[in-house]
Design a protein around this motif. Structure first.
Motif, PDB file in Angstrom:
ATOM      1  N   GLY A 182     -17.278   3.884   5.489  1.00 26.79           N
ATOM      2  CA  GLY A 182     -17.362   3.032   6.675  1.00 26.79           C
ATOM      3  C   GLY A 182     -16.416   3.479   7.780  1.00 26.79           C
ATOM      4  N   PRO A 235     -10.058   4.258   9.924  1.00 25.60           N
ATOM      5  CA  PRO A 235     -10.449   3.114  10.756  1.00 25.60           C
ATOM      6  C   PRO A 235      -9.209   2.597  11.481  1.00 25.60           C
ATOM      7  CG  PRO A 235     -10.151   2.420   8.491  1.00 25.60           C
ATOM      8  CD  PRO A 235      -9.915   3.913   8.510  1.00 25.60           C
ATOM      9  N   THR A 290     -21.531  -4.961   8.843  1.00 25.11           N
ATOM     10  CA  THR A 290     -22.631  -4.859   9.812  1.00 25.11           C
ATOM     11  C   THR A 290     -23.593  -3.720   9.494  1.00 25.11           C
ATOM     12  OG1 THR A 290     -21.153  -3.670  11.291  1.00 25.11           O
ATOM     13  CG2 THR A 290     -21.504  -5.988  11.783  1.00 25.11           C
ATOM     14  N   ARG A 291     -23.149  -2.686   8.749  1.00 17.78           N
ATOM     15  CA  ARG A 291     -24.113  -1.633   8.446  1.00 17.78           C
ATOM     16  C   ARG A 291     -25.082  -2.098   7.357  1.00 17.78           C
ATOM     17  NH1 ARG A 291     -21.054   3.411   5.329  1.00 17.78           N
ATOM     18  NH2 ARG A 291     -20.732   2.337   3.365  1.00 17.78           N
ATOM     19  N   TRP A 312     -15.524  -5.166   9.040  1.00 13.06           N
ATOM     20  CA  TRP A 312     -16.621  -5.499   9.970  1.00 13.06           C
ATOM     21  C   TRP A 312     -17.693  -4.414   9.927  1.00 13.06           C
ATOM     22  CZ3 TRP A 312     -18.478  -3.147  14.498  1.00 13.06           C
ATOM     23  CH2 TRP A 312     -19.353  -3.939  15.246  1.00 13.06           C
ATOM     24  N   ARG A 313     -17.250  -3.131   9.939  1.00 12.04           N
ATOM     25  CA  ARG A 313     -18.232  -2.026   9.911  1.00 12.04           C
ATOM     26  C   ARG A 313     -19.019  -2.020   8.608  1.00 12.04           C
ATOM     27  NH1 ARG A 313     -14.413   2.724  12.048  1.00 12.04           N
ATOM     28  NH2 ARG A 313     -14.261   2.085  14.211  1.00 12.04           N
ATOM     29  N   THR A 334     -21.202   9.573  11.413  1.00 11.38           N
ATOM     30  CA  THR A 334     -21.627   9.465  12.818  1.00 11.38           C
ATOM     31  C   THR A 334     -20.855  10.462  13.689  1.00 11.38           C
ATOM     32  OG1 THR A 334     -21.792   7.117  12.336  1.00 11.38           O
ATOM     33  CG2 THR A 334     -22.101   7.760  14.622  1.00 11.38           C
ATOM     34  N   LYS A 378     -11.412  -4.061  11.121  1.00 12.62           N
ATOM     35  CA  LYS A 378     -12.493  -3.266  11.737  1.00 12.62           C
ATOM     36  C   LYS A 378     -13.328  -2.597  10.650  1.00 12.62           C
ATOM     37  CE  LYS A 378     -11.649  -3.210  16.358  1.00 12.62           C
ATOM     38  NZ  LYS A 378     -10.215  -3.065  16.596  1.00 12.62           N
ATOM     39  N   GLY A 380     -16.621   6.056   9.662  1.00  8.60           N
ATOM     40  CA  GLY A 380     -17.330   6.617  10.811  1.00  8.60           C
ATOM     41  C   GLY A 380     -17.523   8.122  10.737  1.00  8.60           C
TER      42      GLY A 380
END
Ligand code: 5GP
Length: 231
Positions: A12, A121, A133-134, A129-130, A17, A126, A14
């Motif tokens: 998570g 992160p 939400t994914r 949350w990631r 991405t 945060k 990132g």
């Protein structure tokens, strides 16, 4: 000379991405598609996201020494194929290797010319949350991943560079700057005016400069710190 790039982050964080954004930006960077024995998630494509192998096939590959490194992560096997890394390097591109945190220092020992980068992160909230939400993981898995993240972040000092992922676009730019800075450092070339600014951004991500930024992130994962905040 192209070089390998070890990229790690807690789940998570990132990393995927950011890596894809860099790949879209730079034609001199390629991706080593890992092998895994975990089943594909919805939308994942064989040969693009992973090579999805049976445990039997994976173990055969290990026996035949086909992997530059391999590890068990969250109960599944993951590995980087030597042939995959060589394919990208032979095409003249730097190669991104997605490696879990435990495997990263082992890999760095095996491939000393690799540059290792840890994506963090900004804080625990945060990351939570990631992960939520994914929508990929159950509540139990999210709890486990948050707990694992804390232990992973504690290992930050094994990396050459630390990248705190506040804003995805900026993080992708920073990753690009780190690749540029390493390329210049290794070739001994002098940075041009604009490159100088980008090298300075990369320098700020070097472990020695980034330690101070990691401490508050680690503190946000410490349950005692959270308790004090709430009292
Ligand atoms: P996921 O299943 O969420 O895609 O990945 C789980 C973990 O496995 C992540 O920490 C990721 O970095 C790691 N991973 C992915 N590919 C490899 C690999 O080839 N080798 C190692 N050691 N870890 C990997």
């Amino acid at each position: 000379m192209p070089f390998p790039i070890i990229l790690s982050s807690p789940s998570g964080g990132g990393k995927t991405t950011i890596a894809h954004k860099l790949l879209a930006m730079r034609s001199d960077v390629g991706y080593s598609v890992s092998c895994t024995t975990r089943p594909p998630r919805e939308g994942e494509v064989e040969g693009k996201d992973y090579h999805f192998l049976s445990v039997e096939k994976f173990k055969r590959g290990q026996k035949a020494d086909e992997f530059a490194e391999s590890a068990e992560v969250h109960g599944h096997l993951y590995g980087t194929l030597r042939a995959e890394v060589e394919r990208v390097l032979a095409s003249g591109r730097h190669v991104i290797m997605d490696i879990d945190v435990q495997g990263a220092s082992k890999t760095k020992e095996k491939i000393p010319d690799a540059v290792s980068i840890f994506i963090l992160p900004p804080d625990r909230d945060k990351l939570e949350w990631r992960l939520r939400t994914r929508g990929l993981d159950s509540e139990e898995v999210i709890r486990r991943r948050l707990d694992t993240a804390r232990r992973e972040i504690e290992n930050y000092s094994k990396y050459d560079y630390i990248l705190v992922n506040n804003v995805l676009e900026q993080s992708a730019d920073q990753l690009r700057d780190i690749v540029l800075a390493e390329r210049l450092l290794r070739s001994g070339a002098k940075p041009s005016g604009e490159e100088g600014q980008r090298v300075a951004i990369a320098q700020a991500c070097r472990l020695e400069q980034a330690r101070g930024r990691v401490q508050p992130i680690l503190a946000s994962f410490n349950p005692h710190a959270v308790k004090v905040k709430g009292t």
